[in-house]
Motif scaffolding. Structure first.
Motif, PDB file in Angstrom:
ATOM      1  N   MET A   1       0.814  -1.221   0.000  1.00 23.63           N
ATOM      2  CA  MET A   1       0.000   0.000   0.000  1.00 23.63           C
ATOM      3  C   MET A   1       0.850   1.275   0.000  1.00 23.63           C
ATOM      4  N   SER A   2       2.191   1.118   0.028  1.00 20.68           N
ATOM      5  CA  SER A   2       3.044   2.300   0.139  1.00 20.68           C
ATOM      6  C   SER A   2       2.944   3.199  -1.080  1.00 20.68           C
ATOM      7  N   GLY A   3       2.535   2.628  -2.240  1.00 17.78           N
ATOM      8  CA  GLY A   3       2.432   3.439  -3.435  1.00 17.78           C
ATOM      9  C   GLY A   3       1.118   4.179  -3.564  1.00 17.78           C
ATOM     10  N   TYR A   4       0.200   3.980  -2.628  1.00 16.83           N
ATOM     11  CA  TYR A   4      -1.107   4.628  -2.690  1.00 16.83           C
ATOM     12  C   TYR A   4      -1.060   6.015  -2.062  1.00 16.83           C
ATOM     13  N   LEU A   5      -1.699   6.946  -2.736  1.00 17.03           N
ATOM     14  CA  LEU A   5      -1.947   8.253  -2.145  1.00 17.03           C
ATOM     15  C   LEU A   5      -3.411   8.266  -1.730  1.00 17.03           C
ATOM     16  N   CYS A   6      -3.670   8.438  -0.436  1.00 19.42           N
ATOM     17  CA  CYS A   6      -5.030   8.425   0.083  1.00 19.42           C
ATOM     18  C   CYS A   6      -5.570   9.848   0.174  1.00 19.42           C
ATOM     19  N   ILE A   7      -6.759  10.054  -0.359  1.00 18.13           N
ATOM     20  CA  ILE A   7      -7.392  11.373  -0.369  1.00 18.13           C
ATOM     21  C   ILE A   7      -8.850  11.228   0.030  1.00 18.13           C
ATOM     22  N   HIS A   8      -9.291  12.107   0.902  1.00 19.59           N
ATOM     23  CA  HIS A   8     -10.697  12.117   1.302  1.00 19.59           C
ATOM     24  C   HIS A   8     -11.437  13.178   0.507  1.00 19.59           C
ATOM     25  N   TRP A   9     -12.555  12.786  -0.102  1.00 16.68           N
ATOM     26  CA  TRP A   9     -13.403  13.726  -0.819  1.00 16.68           C
ATOM     27  C   TRP A   9     -14.669  13.960   0.003  1.00 16.68           C
ATOM     28  N   ALA A  10     -14.815  15.166   0.522  1.00 16.49           N
ATOM     29  CA  ALA A  10     -16.035  15.544   1.238  1.00 16.49           C
ATOM     30  C   ALA A  10     -16.986  16.172   0.229  1.00 16.49           C
ATOM     31  N   ILE A  11     -18.122  15.538   0.011  1.00 18.81           N
ATOM     32  CA  ILE A  11     -19.033  15.908  -1.071  1.00 18.81           C
ATOM     33  C   ILE A  11     -20.298  16.537  -0.492  1.00 18.81           C
ATOM     34  N   THR A  12     -20.580  17.750  -0.932  1.00 18.56           N
ATOM     35  CA  THR A  12     -21.743  18.488  -0.436  1.00 18.56           C
ATOM     36  C   THR A  12     -22.688  18.805  -1.587  1.00 18.56           C
ATOM     37  N   PRO A  13     -23.893  18.239  -1.606  1.00 22.37           N
ATOM     38  CA  PRO A  13     -24.873  18.599  -2.637  1.00 22.37           C
ATOM     39  C   PRO A  13     -25.231  20.089  -2.537  1.00 22.37           C
ATOM     40  N   GLU A  14     -25.460  20.718  -3.683  1.00 23.60           N
ATOM     41  CA  GLU A  14     -25.716  22.157  -3.699  1.00 23.60           C
ATOM     42  C   GLU A  14     -27.200  22.508  -3.716  1.00 23.60           C
ATOM     43  N   ILE A  15     -28.018  21.712  -4.393  1.00 26.74           N
ATOM     44  CA  ILE A  15     -29.437  22.036  -4.572  1.00 26.74           C
ATOM     45  C   ILE A  15     -30.288  20.920  -3.960  1.00 26.74           C
ATOM     46  N   ALA A  16     -31.170  21.288  -3.061  1.00 25.34           N
ATOM     47  CA  ALA A  16     -32.031  20.302  -2.411  1.00 25.34           C
ATOM     48  C   ALA A  16     -33.054  19.747  -3.408  1.00 25.34           C
ATOM     49  N   PRO A  17     -33.473  18.496  -3.218  1.00 23.83           N
ATOM     50  CA  PRO A  17     -34.529  17.932  -4.071  1.00 23.83           C
ATOM     51  C   PRO A  17     -35.788  18.794  -4.033  1.00 23.83           C
ATOM     52  N   ARG A  18     -36.510  18.803  -5.150  1.00 23.24           N
ATOM     53  CA  ARG A  18     -37.734  19.611  -5.246  1.00 23.24           C
ATOM     54  C   ARG A  18     -38.929  18.704  -5.532  1.00 23.24           C
ATOM     55  N   PRO A  19     -39.894  18.643  -4.616  1.00 24.69           N
ATOM     56  CA  PRO A  19     -41.092  17.850  -4.886  1.00 24.69           C
ATOM     57  C   PRO A  19     -41.894  18.460  -6.028  1.00 24.69           C
ATOM     58  N   LEU A  20     -42.496  17.597  -6.821  1.00 25.24           N
ATOM     59  CA  LEU A  20     -43.345  18.037  -7.933  1.00 25.24           C
ATOM     60  C   LEU A  20     -44.800  17.905  -7.494  1.00 25.24           C
ATOM     61  N   ILE A  21     -45.467  19.045  -7.378  1.00 22.25           N
ATOM     62  CA  ILE A  21     -46.788  19.109  -6.753  1.00 22.25           C
ATOM     63  C   ILE A  21     -47.752  19.857  -7.668  1.00 22.25           C
ATOM     64  N   ASN A  22     -49.016  19.441  -7.642  1.00 25.48           N
ATOM     65  CA  ASN A  22     -50.039  20.147  -8.402  1.00 25.48           C
ATOM     66  C   ASN A  22     -50.333  21.479  -7.721  1.00 25.48           C
ATOM     67  N   CYS A  23     -49.929  22.560  -8.357  1.00 25.04           N
ATOM     68  CA  CYS A  23     -50.106  23.903  -7.782  1.00 25.04           C
ATOM     69  C   CYS A  23     -51.495  24.427  -8.132  1.00 25.04           C
ATOM     70  N   ASN A  24     -52.281  24.741  -7.104  1.00 22.56           N
ATOM     71  CA  ASN A  24     -53.650  25.207  -7.367  1.00 22.56           C
ATOM     72  C   ASN A  24     -53.695  26.638  -7.886  1.00 22.56           C
ATOM     73  N   ARG A  25     -52.575  27.349  -7.826  1.00 27.59           N
ATOM     74  CA  ARG A  25     -52.518  28.694  -8.412  1.00 27.59           C
ATOM     75  C   ARG A  25     -52.123  28.628  -9.883  1.00 27.59           C
ATOM     76  N   CYS A  26     -51.087  27.853 -10.167  1.00 29.97           N
ATOM     77  CA  CYS A  26     -50.587  27.757 -11.543  1.00 29.97           C
ATOM     78  C   CYS A  26     -51.466  26.861 -12.409  1.00 29.97           C
ATOM     79  N   GLY A  27     -52.186  25.939 -11.769  1.00 34.63           N
ATOM     80  CA  GLY A  27     -53.055  25.048 -12.529  1.00 34.63           C
ATOM     81  C   GLY A  27     -52.323  23.893 -13.181  1.00 34.63           C
ATOM     82  N   GLY A  28     -51.248  23.431 -12.595  1.00 32.34           N
ATOM     83  CA  GLY A  28     -50.501  22.295 -13.139  1.00 32.34           C
ATOM     84  C   GLY A  28     -49.433  21.858 -12.162  1.00 32.34           C
TER      85      GLY A  28
END
Length: 208
Positions: free
Chosen positions: A1-28
């Motif tokens: 394992m001496s030839g391995y370079l170990c790196i930690h990748w901390a991954i942060t999502p940027e945009i939260a999931p968006r539910p798709l909902i029937n909007c009673n104002r927009c009509g869809g």
């Protein structure tokens, strides 16, 4: 394992999931974005809590249930304070709970955009002939592992597949078509680069 370079990748999502909902104002059916605000309603000793979402087009509201008819004494005081003060970290945690969102509305729009913070572990650098990447995900992401690696290493997805086919790229825990599935928290990717002419460029891109 001496030839391995170990790196930690901390991954942060940027945009939260968006539910798709029937909007009673927009009509869809419309995507709703998280407002990062909670609504806390107390009725005597009972408390209801919702995370408020807004239609991306008309700003109509939709409430995502977090707590329902809970006795105040059953809620940790620190949690109640966080809910009442719209704690950003708590709102983010619930906003990225795509499983809970799907169970409520069915259809959810997910985004692959992430930020990757790379931290080198250990001293092996220019002498490294292989990489060991440890993935840490703050929240689940829909970003495919091959896209994450291709962007982070500066190489093509087809090349990654070729390395895997030659057993020069190993994913732990291993699974069928793991490269084409979303990146997973705690996964380790080992890549043997000894025969790659641009080895040093790949190592540098990885965070070495």
């Amino acid at each position: 394992m001496s030839g391995y370079l170990c790196i930690h990748w901390a991954i942060t999502p940027e945009i939260a999931p968006r539910p798709l909902i029937n909007c009673n104002r927009c009509g869809g059916v419309k995507a709703y974005r998280c407002s990062e605000k909670f609504r806390v309603n107390a009725n005597g000793k009972r408390i209801d809590v919702w995370l408020i979402y807004r239609c991306i087009d008309c700003d109509n509201s939709w409430n995502f249930g977090i707590l329902e008819r809970c006795n105040r004494r059953d809620i940790e005081p620190a949690l109640l304070r966080a809910l009442e003060s719209n704690d950003p970290a708590l709102a983010r945690r619930h906003a990225f709970d795509v499983v809970a969102l799907r169970s409520r509305v069915g259809r959810v729009e997910e985004f692959p955009d992430v930020t990757v913070h790379k931290q080198r572990l250990g001293d092996t650098g220019e002498s490294a002939t292989a990489l060991e990447l440890k993935l840490g995900l703050e929240m689940p992401t829909s970003l495919r592992l091959d896209r994450l690696l291709a962007n982070g290493l500066g190489i093509s997805r087809s090349r990654l597949q070729a390395l895997e086919d030659r057993r020069l790229l190993i994913i732990d825990p291993e699974g069928a078509r793991a490269l084409r599935k979303p990146a997973r928290d705690g996964a380790t990717i080992r890549i043997d680069l000894v025969a790659e002419p641009d080895r040093q460029a790949i190592i540098s891109a990885a965070g070495g």
